[in-house]
Design a protein around this motif. Structure first.
Motif, PDB file in Angstrom:
ATOM      1  N   LEU A  29       0.823  -1.201   0.000  1.00 24.99           N
ATOM      2  CA  LEU A  29       0.000   0.000   0.000  1.00 24.99           C
ATOM      3  C   LEU A  29       0.865   1.261   0.000  1.00 24.99           C
ATOM      4  O   LEU A  29       1.954   1.283   0.573  1.00 24.99           O
ATOM      5  CB  LEU A  29      -0.913   0.017   1.221  1.00 24.99           C
ATOM      6  CG  LEU A  29      -1.862  -1.183   1.366  1.00 24.99           C
ATOM      7  CD1 LEU A  29      -2.673  -1.047   2.653  1.00 24.99           C
ATOM      8  CD2 LEU A  29      -2.781  -1.303   0.166  1.00 24.99           C
ATOM      9  N   GLU A  30       0.344   2.294  -0.625  1.00 25.15           N
ATOM     10  CA  GLU A  30       1.027   3.581  -0.638  1.00 25.15           C
ATOM     11  C   GLU A  30       0.435   4.447   0.469  1.00 25.15           C
ATOM     12  O   GLU A  30      -0.776   4.675   0.521  1.00 25.15           O
ATOM     13  CB  GLU A  30       0.852   4.265  -1.995  1.00 25.15           C
ATOM     14  CG  GLU A  30       1.701   5.506  -2.173  1.00 25.15           C
ATOM     15  CD  GLU A  30       1.603   6.100  -3.566  1.00 25.15           C
ATOM     16  OE1 GLU A  30       2.291   7.108  -3.808  1.00 25.15           O
ATOM     17  OE2 GLU A  30       0.830   5.568  -4.395  1.00 25.15           O
ATOM     18  N   VAL A  31       1.284   4.913   1.379  1.00 24.87           N
ATOM     19  CA  VAL A  31       0.803   5.662   2.542  1.00 24.87           C
ATOM     20  C   VAL A  31       0.837   7.159   2.295  1.00 24.87           C
ATOM     21  O   VAL A  31       1.493   7.646   1.366  1.00 24.87           O
ATOM     22  CB  VAL A  31       1.637   5.326   3.800  1.00 24.87           C
ATOM     23  CG1 VAL A  31       1.518   3.856   4.153  1.00 24.87           C
ATOM     24  CG2 VAL A  31       3.106   5.708   3.581  1.00 24.87           C
ATOM     25  N   ASP A  32       0.134   7.883   3.138  1.00 24.53           N
ATOM     26  CA  ASP A  32       0.111   9.343   3.087  1.00 24.53           C
ATOM     27  C   ASP A  32       0.251   9.875   4.507  1.00 24.53           C
ATOM     28  O   ASP A  32      -0.714   9.909   5.276  1.00 24.53           O
ATOM     29  CB  ASP A  32      -1.200   9.828   2.458  1.00 24.53           C
ATOM     30  CG  ASP A  32      -1.296  11.350   2.422  1.00 24.53           C
ATOM     31  OD1 ASP A  32      -0.298  12.031   2.746  1.00 24.53           O
ATOM     32  OD2 ASP A  32      -2.378  11.867   2.069  1.00 24.53           O
ATOM     33  N   PHE A  33       1.462  10.277   4.850  1.00 29.52           N
ATOM     34  CA  PHE A  33       1.729  10.781   6.194  1.00 29.52           C
ATOM     35  C   PHE A  33       1.919  12.299   6.197  1.00 29.52           C
ATOM     36  O   PHE A  33       2.584  12.855   7.074  1.00 29.52           O
ATOM     37  CB  PHE A  33       2.984  10.105   6.762  1.00 29.52           C
ATOM     38  CG  PHE A  33       2.819   8.637   7.031  1.00 29.52           C
ATOM     39  CD1 PHE A  33       1.592   8.109   7.409  1.00 29.52           C
ATOM     40  CD2 PHE A  33       3.901   7.761   6.902  1.00 29.52           C
ATOM     41  CE1 PHE A  33       1.431   6.753   7.663  1.00 29.52           C
ATOM     42  CE2 PHE A  33       3.759   6.403   7.154  1.00 29.52           C
ATOM     43  CZ  PHE A  33       2.514   5.896   7.539  1.00 29.52           C
ATOM     44  N   SER A  34       1.323  12.957   5.232  1.00 25.88           N
ATOM     45  CA  SER A  34       1.502  14.404   5.098  1.00 25.88           C
ATOM     46  C   SER A  34       0.924  15.180   6.285  1.00 25.88           C
ATOM     47  O   SER A  34       1.311  16.329   6.529  1.00 25.88           O
ATOM     48  CB  SER A  34       0.858  14.891   3.794  1.00 25.88           C
ATOM     49  OG  SER A  34      -0.523  14.568   3.753  1.00 25.88           O
ATOM     50  N   LYS A  35      -0.006  14.565   7.023  1.00 34.43           N
ATOM     51  CA  LYS A  35      -0.624  15.242   8.167  1.00 34.43           C
ATOM     52  C   LYS A  35       0.225  15.133   9.436  1.00 34.43           C
ATOM     53  O   LYS A  35      -0.105  15.742  10.457  1.00 34.43           O
ATOM     54  CB  LYS A  35      -2.002  14.644   8.442  1.00 34.43           C
ATOM     55  CG  LYS A  35      -2.973  14.728   7.281  1.00 34.43           C
ATOM     56  CD  LYS A  35      -4.234  13.951   7.586  1.00 34.43           C
ATOM     57  CE  LYS A  35      -5.163  13.911   6.381  1.00 34.43           C
ATOM     58  NZ  LYS A  35      -6.367  13.068   6.635  1.00 34.43           N
ATOM     59  N   ILE A  36       1.293  14.350   9.368  1.00 36.06           N
ATOM     60  CA  ILE A  36       2.104  14.091  10.566  1.00 36.06           C
ATOM     61  C   ILE A  36       3.389  14.912  10.528  1.00 36.06           C
ATOM     62  O   ILE A  36       4.097  14.927   9.511  1.00 36.06           O
ATOM     63  CB  ILE A  36       2.467  12.596  10.662  1.00 36.06           C
ATOM     64  CG1 ILE A  36       1.204  11.734  10.594  1.00 36.06           C
ATOM     65  CG2 ILE A  36       3.235  12.314  11.943  1.00 36.06           C
ATOM     66  CD1 ILE A  36       1.491  10.254  10.421  1.00 36.06           C
ATOM     67  N   ASP A  37       3.698  15.580  11.623  1.00 31.44           N
ATOM     68  CA  ASP A  37       4.968  16.300  11.758  1.00 31.44           C
ATOM     69  C   ASP A  37       5.941  15.371  12.488  1.00 31.44           C
ATOM     70  O   ASP A  37       5.897  15.262  13.716  1.00 31.44           O
ATOM     71  CB  ASP A  37       4.762  17.597  12.540  1.00 31.44           C
ATOM     72  CG  ASP A  37       6.048  18.389  12.702  1.00 31.44           C
ATOM     73  OD1 ASP A  37       7.102  17.929  12.218  1.00 31.44           O
ATOM     74  OD2 ASP A  37       5.993  19.467  13.337  1.00 31.44           O
ATOM     75  N   PHE A  38       6.812  14.719  11.745  1.00 26.26           N
ATOM     76  CA  PHE A  38       7.708  13.728  12.335  1.00 26.26           C
ATOM     77  C   PHE A  38       8.825  14.361  13.166  1.00 26.26           C
ATOM     78  O   PHE A  38       9.574  13.643  13.822  1.00 26.26           O
ATOM     79  CB  PHE A  38       8.290  12.835  11.240  1.00 26.26           C
ATOM     80  CG  PHE A  38       7.322  11.809  10.722  1.00 26.26           C
ATOM     81  CD1 PHE A  38       7.176  10.582  11.347  1.00 26.26           C
ATOM     82  CD2 PHE A  38       6.531  12.087   9.620  1.00 26.26           C
ATOM     83  CE1 PHE A  38       6.266   9.642  10.886  1.00 26.26           C
ATOM     84  CE2 PHE A  38       5.620  11.155   9.137  1.00 26.26           C
ATOM     85  CZ  PHE A  38       5.474   9.925   9.773  1.00 26.26           C
ATOM     86  N   THR A  39       8.928  15.685  13.162  1.00 19.78           N
ATOM     87  CA  THR A  39       9.918  16.359  14.009  1.00 19.78           C
ATOM     88  C   THR A  39       9.339  16.687  15.379  1.00 19.78           C
ATOM     89  O   THR A  39      10.062  17.098  16.287  1.00 19.78           O
ATOM     90  CB  THR A  39      10.407  17.670  13.352  1.00 19.78           C
ATOM     91  OG1 THR A  39       9.331  18.619  13.306  1.00 19.78           O
ATOM     92  CG2 THR A  39      10.906  17.417  11.943  1.00 19.78           C
TER      93      THR A  39
END
Length: 231
Positions: free
Chosen positions: A122-132
């Motif tokens: 699957l292709e994910v979309d983590f654009s809503k997450i600030d990984f910093t």
């Protein structure tokens, strides 16, 4: 065997002999139609192909459902560990790396168990997450872990095979351990509060349709679960 359909008037006219004049008339219409289609083809709207991924049915569908969720979690923790948020302690880094390894192991287990019946990656979309950001990462981890626990709890009643049910029980217990740890990282002592445990002292439970509706917000791939069992 299904009865043959009655031959329509239009079909009868095709197989009946035609006169020389009628032959050339029909041929002329065919050439005109072909040339018209060819000239208009470039202006037609492009054909839309349904690229959604169907999970399948029965126990295979439920296993693919679990596989999809494990793919999502494994991708998330892999991203987290690849570049830890600012201020991550040594203990946090160690525990999050362990959770990543567990989720990868779960993902690969389902992939191998399903074999040719497994859905694609699957292709994910983590654009809503600030990984910093610690708050963003741990808040998302909490949401994923709570969702995973409720997903396995809800799917248990839909599984036919006793072996698969036992497997789901073993995995959901690990997911619950993850959820407890993440919750305590955010707020110590919150591992079993009222947002995770109901009034009967039981973990929350969600059916696949509700779980996938939530998970879809983190996926570019579109999943359909129309053939999953519902009871």
């Amino acid at each position: 065997m299904k009865p043959e359909k009655e031959t329509t008037t239009a079909q009868s006219s095709i197989v009946q002999p035609v006169s020389r004049r009628r032959f050339f008339t029909l041929a002329g219409i065919g050439v005109l139609a072909a040339s018209t289609i060819a000239s208009c083809k470039k202006d037609d709207a492009p054909m839309v192909t349904d690229t959604s991924i169907d999970l399948g049915s029965g126990d295979v569908g439920i296993l693919n459902y679990a596989y999809a969720l494990e793919q999502l979690e494994a991708a998330f923790y892999t991203k987290v560990v690849s570049s830890f948020y600012s201020g991550a302690t040594a203990d946090e880094k160690s525990r999050l790396a362990e959770i990543r390894d567990h989720e990868i192991a779960h993902r690969e287990f389902f992939k191998n168990a399903l074999g040719s019946k497994a859905i694609p990656g699957l292709e994910v979309d983590f654009s809503k997450i600030d990984f910093t950001s610690r708050d963003s990462v741990l808040g998302t981890a909490k949401a994923f872990e709570d969702l995973g626990v409720s997903a396995y709890n809800g799917a248990g009643q839909l599984i036919v095979s006793a072996d698969y049910l036992l497997l789901a029980g073993k995995i959901v217990s690990v997911e619950a351990r993850h959820a407890a740890y993440i919750r305590d990282m955010i707020s110590n002592g919150s591992f079993a509060d009222a947002t995770a445990i109901d009034a009967n002292g039981l973990d929350m439970s969600k059916m696949p349709s509700e779980v996938l509706s939530i998970a879809s917000g983190f996926l570019k791939s579109k999943i359909t679960a129309n053939n999953l069992p519902t009871s």
